[in-house]
Design a protein around this motif. Structure first.
Motif, PDB file in Angstrom:
ATOM      1  N   GLY A   1       0.807  -1.208   0.000  1.00  0.00           N
ATOM      2  CA  GLY A   1       0.000   0.000   0.000  1.00  0.00           C
ATOM      3  C   GLY A   1       0.841   1.259   0.000  1.00  0.00           C
ATOM      4  N   GLU A   2       0.169   2.394   0.071  1.00  0.00           N
ATOM      5  CA  GLU A   2       0.844   3.684   0.027  1.00  0.00           C
ATOM      6  C   GLU A   2       1.345   4.092   1.409  1.00  0.00           C
ATOM      7  OE1 GLU A   2      -1.868   6.494  -1.669  1.00  0.00           O
ATOM      8  OE2 GLU A   2      -1.525   5.808  -3.726  1.00  0.00           O
ATOM      9  N   ASP A   3       2.631   4.436   1.464  1.00  0.00           N
ATOM     10  CA  ASP A   3       3.278   4.965   2.667  1.00  0.00           C
ATOM     11  C   ASP A   3       3.171   4.029   3.869  1.00  0.00           C
ATOM     12  OD1 ASP A   3       3.979   7.231   1.228  1.00  0.00           O
ATOM     13  OD2 ASP A   3       2.181   8.335   1.816  1.00  0.00           O
ATOM     14  N   VAL A   4       3.063   2.728   3.618  1.00  0.00           N
ATOM     15  CA  VAL A   4       3.044   1.721   4.678  1.00  0.00           C
ATOM     16  C   VAL A   4       4.443   1.140   4.795  1.00  0.00           C
ATOM     17  CG1 VAL A   4       2.011  -0.418   5.502  1.00  0.00           C
ATOM     18  CG2 VAL A   4       0.640   1.190   4.170  1.00  0.00           C
ATOM     19  N   LEU A   5       4.973   1.065   6.002  1.00  0.00           N
ATOM     20  CA  LEU A   5       6.380   0.712   6.193  1.00  0.00           C
ATOM     21  C   LEU A   5       6.580  -0.636   6.882  1.00  0.00           C
ATOM     22  CD1 LEU A   5       7.798   4.215   7.202  1.00  0.00           C
ATOM     23  CD2 LEU A   5       7.663   3.161   4.932  1.00  0.00           C
ATOM     24  N   SER A   6       5.556  -1.477   6.918  1.00  0.00           N
ATOM     25  CA  SER A   6       5.724  -2.819   7.463  1.00  0.00           C
ATOM     26  C   SER A   6       4.595  -3.712   6.968  1.00  0.00           C
ATOM     27  CB  SER A   6       5.744  -2.807   8.995  1.00  0.00           C
ATOM     28  OG  SER A   6       4.482  -2.395   9.504  1.00  0.00           O
ATOM     29  N   LYS A   7       4.831  -5.009   7.018  1.00  0.00           N
ATOM     30  CA  LYS A   7       3.825  -5.986   6.616  1.00  0.00           C
ATOM     31  C   LYS A   7       3.998  -7.241   7.446  1.00  0.00           C
ATOM     32  CE  LYS A   7       0.821  -8.335   4.135  1.00  0.00           C
ATOM     33  NZ  LYS A   7      -0.640  -8.108   4.280  1.00  0.00           N
ATOM     34  N   ALA A   8       2.910  -7.697   8.087  1.00  0.00           N
ATOM     35  CA  ALA A   8       2.930  -8.904   8.905  1.00  0.00           C
ATOM     36  C   ALA A   8       2.337 -10.076   8.117  1.00  0.00           C
ATOM     37  CB  ALA A   8       2.149  -8.690  10.200  1.00  0.00           C
ATOM     38  N   PHE A   9       2.847 -11.252   8.377  1.00  0.00           N
ATOM     39  CA  PHE A   9       2.360 -12.468   7.723  1.00  0.00           C
ATOM     40  C   PHE A   9       2.013 -13.509   8.779  1.00  0.00           C
ATOM     41  CE2 PHE A   9       4.942 -10.344   4.600  1.00  0.00           C
ATOM     42  CZ  PHE A   9       4.242 -10.535   3.411  1.00  0.00           C
ATOM     43  N   THR A  10       0.862 -14.173   8.580  1.00  0.00           N
ATOM     44  CA  THR A  10       0.503 -15.285   9.446  1.00  0.00           C
ATOM     45  C   THR A  10       1.276 -16.531   9.026  1.00  0.00           C
ATOM     46  OG1 THR A  10      -1.317 -16.019   8.044  1.00  0.00           O
ATOM     47  CG2 THR A  10      -1.831 -14.353   9.733  1.00  0.00           C
ATOM     48  N   VAL A  11       1.213 -17.544   9.862  1.00  0.00           N
ATOM     49  CA  VAL A  11       1.838 -18.828   9.528  1.00  0.00           C
ATOM     50  C   VAL A  11       1.274 -19.350   8.209  1.00  0.00           C
ATOM     51  CG1 VAL A  11       2.014 -21.251  10.245  1.00  0.00           C
ATOM     52  CG2 VAL A  11       2.352 -19.418  11.925  1.00  0.00           C
ATOM     53  N   PHE A  12      -0.042 -19.267   8.063  1.00  0.00           N
ATOM     54  CA  PHE A  12      -0.672 -19.766   6.834  1.00  0.00           C
ATOM     55  C   PHE A  12      -0.184 -19.015   5.605  1.00  0.00           C
ATOM     56  CE2 PHE A  12      -3.798 -19.914   3.531  1.00  0.00           C
ATOM     57  CZ  PHE A  12      -4.174 -21.255   3.482  1.00  0.00           C
ATOM     58  N   GLU A  13      -0.136 -17.685   5.685  1.00  0.00           N
ATOM     59  CA  GLU A  13       0.270 -16.879   4.537  1.00  0.00           C
ATOM     60  C   GLU A  13       1.703 -17.177   4.123  1.00  0.00           C
ATOM     61  OE1 GLU A  13      -2.379 -12.822   5.093  1.00  0.00           O
ATOM     62  OE2 GLU A  13      -0.675 -13.162   6.422  1.00  0.00           O
ATOM     63  N   LEU A  14       2.607 -17.274   5.108  1.00  0.00           N
ATOM     64  CA  LEU A  14       4.002 -17.543   4.773  1.00  0.00           C
ATOM     65  C   LEU A  14       4.166 -18.964   4.245  1.00  0.00           C
ATOM     66  CD1 LEU A  14       6.849 -16.409   4.685  1.00  0.00           C
ATOM     67  CD2 LEU A  14       7.176 -17.220   7.036  1.00  0.00           C
ATOM     68  N   ASN A  15       3.409 -19.906   4.800  1.00  0.00           N
ATOM     69  CA  ASN A  15       3.478 -21.288   4.312  1.00  0.00           C
ATOM     70  C   ASN A  15       3.017 -21.380   2.858  1.00  0.00           C
ATOM     71  OD1 ASN A  15       3.880 -24.219   5.294  1.00  0.00           O
ATOM     72  ND2 ASN A  15       1.935 -24.295   4.205  1.00  0.00           N
ATOM     73  N   LYS A  16       1.969 -20.620   2.529  1.00  0.00           N
ATOM     74  CA  LYS A  16       1.454 -20.616   1.160  1.00  0.00           C
ATOM     75  C   LYS A  16       2.508 -20.070   0.196  1.00  0.00           C
ATOM     76  CE  LYS A  16      -2.746 -19.285  -1.381  1.00  0.00           C
ATOM     77  NZ  LYS A  16      -2.233 -18.506  -2.505  1.00  0.00           N
ATOM     78  N   ILE A  17       3.163 -18.977   0.573  1.00  0.00           N
ATOM     79  CA  ILE A  17       4.209 -18.398  -0.274  1.00  0.00           C
ATOM     80  C   ILE A  17       5.353 -19.399  -0.450  1.00  0.00           C
ATOM     81  CG2 ILE A  17       6.004 -16.615  -0.376  1.00  0.00           C
ATOM     82  CD1 ILE A  17       3.966 -14.740   1.035  1.00  0.00           C
ATOM     83  N   ALA A  18       5.800 -20.005   0.657  1.00  0.00           N
ATOM     84  CA  ALA A  18       6.942 -20.919   0.604  1.00  0.00           C
ATOM     85  C   ALA A  18       6.662 -22.134  -0.262  1.00  0.00           C
ATOM     86  CB  ALA A  18       7.322 -21.349   2.025  1.00  0.00           C
ATOM     87  N   THR A  19       5.494 -22.750  -0.084  1.00  0.00           N
ATOM     88  CA  THR A  19       5.183 -23.962  -0.849  1.00  0.00           C
ATOM     89  C   THR A  19       4.929 -23.649  -2.315  1.00  0.00           C
ATOM     90  OG1 THR A  19       2.860 -23.771  -0.135  1.00  0.00           O
ATOM     91  CG2 THR A  19       4.299 -25.234   1.135  1.00  0.00           C
TER      92      THR A  19
END
Length: 359
Positions: free
Chosen positions: A100-118
């Motif tokens: 997004g605009e002018d946002v300086l961090s992003k959090a990921f849940t276990v599920f979200e990171l697992n989806k990206i990794a797999t």
């Protein structure tokens, strides 16, 4: 004389171009823009477990990138494998996450990171490396220096279970209680509407019976086995209910599909909310409509909306800009049926169905 006039014209043109170049020097495309410092991650080694898949596991943060022009800066994250960030195809297979605009961090849940990794190809239960960089965009893109983390993903288990939610909203009848579907191991999700005047209390039952149930524990957000204290909803309205039997926690999030358009009371500015019939799994409303346009959207926002690609059918399409045309004023019953899925995991389906019937 003509020769001197031509020379003066050329000289003037060169001076004009020089002045223009000096002015154009303020454009960010001609300026060197960089990340002032490195990006940071909350952990560099992460072992993912499905039973806590809705918990936060990674926070990525970065410094503000300053461009010569004062305007919003859009940020995104890219994830890739170490072998895919070099050469002519570098970062071509990366998973990109808009922040997004002018946002300086992003959090990921276990599920979200697992989806990206797999999806990038890391094998379940084996430690592998992911490379992360931040993308900054105004009139051109720049990238941060990448950081590498080690991630051990899990293999998602297919689940089909249900639990049930008897309460004041439907007279405490366990056979007619709303069902919450298992979307991940031990995590259940469903929808319900608490009518005006109905009591807010309910329980969570593993079966359509009272042999085992959960009530409130130390707080209303805690589940306690066989507790006589009712769990309670915030008030009248429609909710997405999520229950995590792994952590014995639950949440109720305001959630409602609605109708919007010039045929409705709120026109294009405000959705008219529908109520959820948990027995037919259909969103419904009986209301007065005027001649005009009608379509469907979620939570009074355009982020998720449906319109008909073919208005002669009852099929509506995700993100379609078209709408139905109501030709005659009157009282109508409108229904909306969607195969709800967890928006964090799979997004919303490409199509849904509806009916618009004049009473």
């Amino acid at each position: 004389m003509k020769k001197y006039i031509n020379k003066l014209f050329v000289l003037g043109s060169l001076l004009f171009l020089a002045a223009s170049c000096e002015t154009d020097g303020q454009l960010t495309t001609l300026a060197t823009v960089t990340f002032p410092s490195a990006i940071e991650v909350s952990s560099s080694t992460i072992v993912l477990k499905e039973d806590v898949s809705d918990q936060q596991t990674l926070l990525v943060s970065w410094p503000k990138v300053t461009y010569p022009i004062a305007a919003p800066v859009t940020y995104a994250l890219q994830f890739d494998l170490t072998n895919d960030i070099k050469g002519s195809e570098a970062w071509g297979k990366a998973k990109r996450v808009e922040v997004g605009e002018d946002v300086l961090s992003k959090a990921f849940t276990v599920f979200e990171l697992n989806k990206i990794a797999t999806e990038l190809g890391l094998k379940p239960n084996v430690a592998g490396e992911l490379v992360i960089r931040v993308e900054s965009t105004m009139d051109h893109r720049i990238y941060s220096t990448p950081v590498t983390i080690t991630v051990t993903p899990y293999e998602k288990v297919v689940v089909f279970g249900e639990i049930y939610m008897p309460g004041s909203y439907q007279g405490w009848g366990i056979e007619t209680a709303a069902a919450l579907k298992e979307i991940q191991v031990g995590i259940f999700q469903g929808y319900m509407t608490l009518p005006e005047g109905a009591g807010p209390g309910f329980k969570i039952n593993r079966e359509r019976g009272w042999a085992q149930f959960f009530g409130a524990g130390a707080t209303n957000s805690d589940l306690k086995n066989m507790s006589d204290t009712d769990l309670t909803l915030p008030g009248a309205g429609s909710y997405q209910i999520k229950v995590n039997l792994n952590t014995l926690k639950w949440t109720a999030t305001a959630y409602s599909w609605g109708i919007v358009g010039t045929a409705t009371a709120g026109s294009w500015d405000a959705s008219t909310p529908m109520s959820y019939d948990h027995q037919t799994k259909t969103w419904k409303i009986t209301t007065t409509l005027a001649p005009g346009a009608l379509k469907f959207r979620l939570n009074n926002s355009w982020d998720v909306n449906y319109g008909p690609a073919d208005s002669s059918t009852n099929t509506i399409n995700l993100g379609n800009q078209a709408s139905y045309s109501i030709g005659e004023a009157g009282t109508y019953e409108v229904t909306f049926t969607i195969n709800e899925v967890d928006p964090v995991s799979n997004g919303y389906p490409a199509t849904a169905t509806c009916t618009i019937v004049k009473k």
